[in-house]
Design an enzyme around this catalytic site. Structure first.
Site, PDB file in Angstrom:
ATOM      1  N   ASN A  92       0.293  -6.058  -1.883  1.00 54.56           N
ATOM      2  CA  ASN A  92      -0.607  -4.902  -1.871  1.00 54.56           C
ATOM      3  C   ASN A  92      -0.723  -4.251  -0.501  1.00 54.56           C
ATOM      4  O   ASN A  92      -1.028  -3.057  -0.413  1.00 54.56           O
ATOM      5  CB  ASN A  92      -1.994  -5.353  -2.344  1.00 54.56           C
ATOM      6  N   TYR A 161       4.639   8.628   3.233  1.00 53.33           N
ATOM      7  CA  TYR A 161       3.996   7.643   2.368  1.00 53.33           C
ATOM      8  C   TYR A 161       4.648   7.642   0.990  1.00 53.33           C
ATOM      9  O   TYR A 161       4.936   6.572   0.429  1.00 53.33           O
ATOM     10  CB  TYR A 161       2.512   7.968   2.260  1.00 53.33           C
TER      11      TYR A 161
END
Length: 267
Positions: A92, A161
């Site tokens: 994560n 991103y």
């Protein structure tokens, strides 16, 4: 997700000190798993692990810089020793740096690639080595990588991103193929979370306003909601429930898949 039982499972959650990672760790613990919080944020990570223990769960904190191979080499055996095994790895940990492409910060991009892409790849590497036959855990398991709706849409300001999260999708699918071909017994899937009002999500809205894409952070958020058929932002438990499902035997024939949890934004 009370119908899913993860009792006797041992999970490692990277970036588990706060935000989505903490929520995922909590959901896994509520389903019965023992959980290791792995993070560079030691104080916050220890607090999160303690809060899980206070709620009756088995939880530990392990320091981990996901971008450093040597850090993984220390963390995984420590988790196996502390929890008595390893069945679930949730990759994560991630960072986001907002830039218009015309103003791209190469150092920020390299840092995102290092944490988001290299960190996830190393997580897969060390999960495989631990879980495959002959590994320190050796009973198979599941890897869940956290991508993003940013991998499936073209939203201004987050090109770097988006690229890093798209890479996580490809890593997931190749890893699933390798695990199957080599009989590792490890399922590999990824989740595409939608925008969630965590510290990272809120910062993205502020950054998008600061670079001139929207008049205010509130209007940046409204733009996301307007593109989301479900008509709202995601919540941490939306993402955490998806992770619990993929970690469970309810998903025992699911591997190499990407699960959008974005209210339809990326469809």
């Amino acid at each position: 997700m009370t119908s899913i039982d993860l009792s006797a499972r041992k999970a490692l959650v990277t970036g588990g000190a706060r935000g989505l990672g903490a929520g995922m760790a909590e959901a896994l613990a509520k389903a019965g798993a023992a959980v290791a919080i792995a993070d560079v944020l030691e104080d916050a990570g220890k607090e999160t692990a303690q809060s899980l223990r206070d709620a009756g769960a088995t939880a530990e904190f392990v320091p981990l810089d996901v971008s450093a191979d040597s850090s993984w080499e220390q963390a995984v055996p420590a988790v196996v020793d502390a929890l008595g095994g390893l069945d679930i790895v949730v990759n994560n940990a991630g960072i986001e740096v907002t830039n218009l492409l015309a103003d791209l910060d190469p150092e920020g991009l390299r840092r995102m690639l290092d944490v988001n892409v290299v960190g996830t790849a190393l997580g897969i590497k060390h999960a495989f080595r631990a879980m495959r036959p002959g590994g320190v855990a050796g009973n198979g398991g599941t890897v869940i990588n956290i991508s993003s709706v940013a991998a499936t849409i073209a939203f201004p300001g987050i090109a770097g991103y988006s690229a890093s999260k798209s890479a996580i999708d490809r890593l997931t699918r190749v890893a699933a193929a390798e695990s199957g071909r080599l009989d590792y017994g490890v399922r590999v899937n990824c989740v595409y979370p939608g925008l969630t009002p965590t510290a990272m999500g809120n910062k993205l809205a502020v950054d998008c306003a600061e670079i001139g894409l929207f008049p205010s952070p509130e209007e940046a958020v409204q733009a996301v909601v307007a593109q989301t058929p479900s008509g709202r932002l995601g919540q941490i438990d939306d993402m955490a429930d998806a992770v619990v499902f993929l970690a469970s035997d309810a998903a025992k024939f699911v591997t190499g898949a990407g699960l959008p949890v974005d209210g339809g934004m990326g469809m």
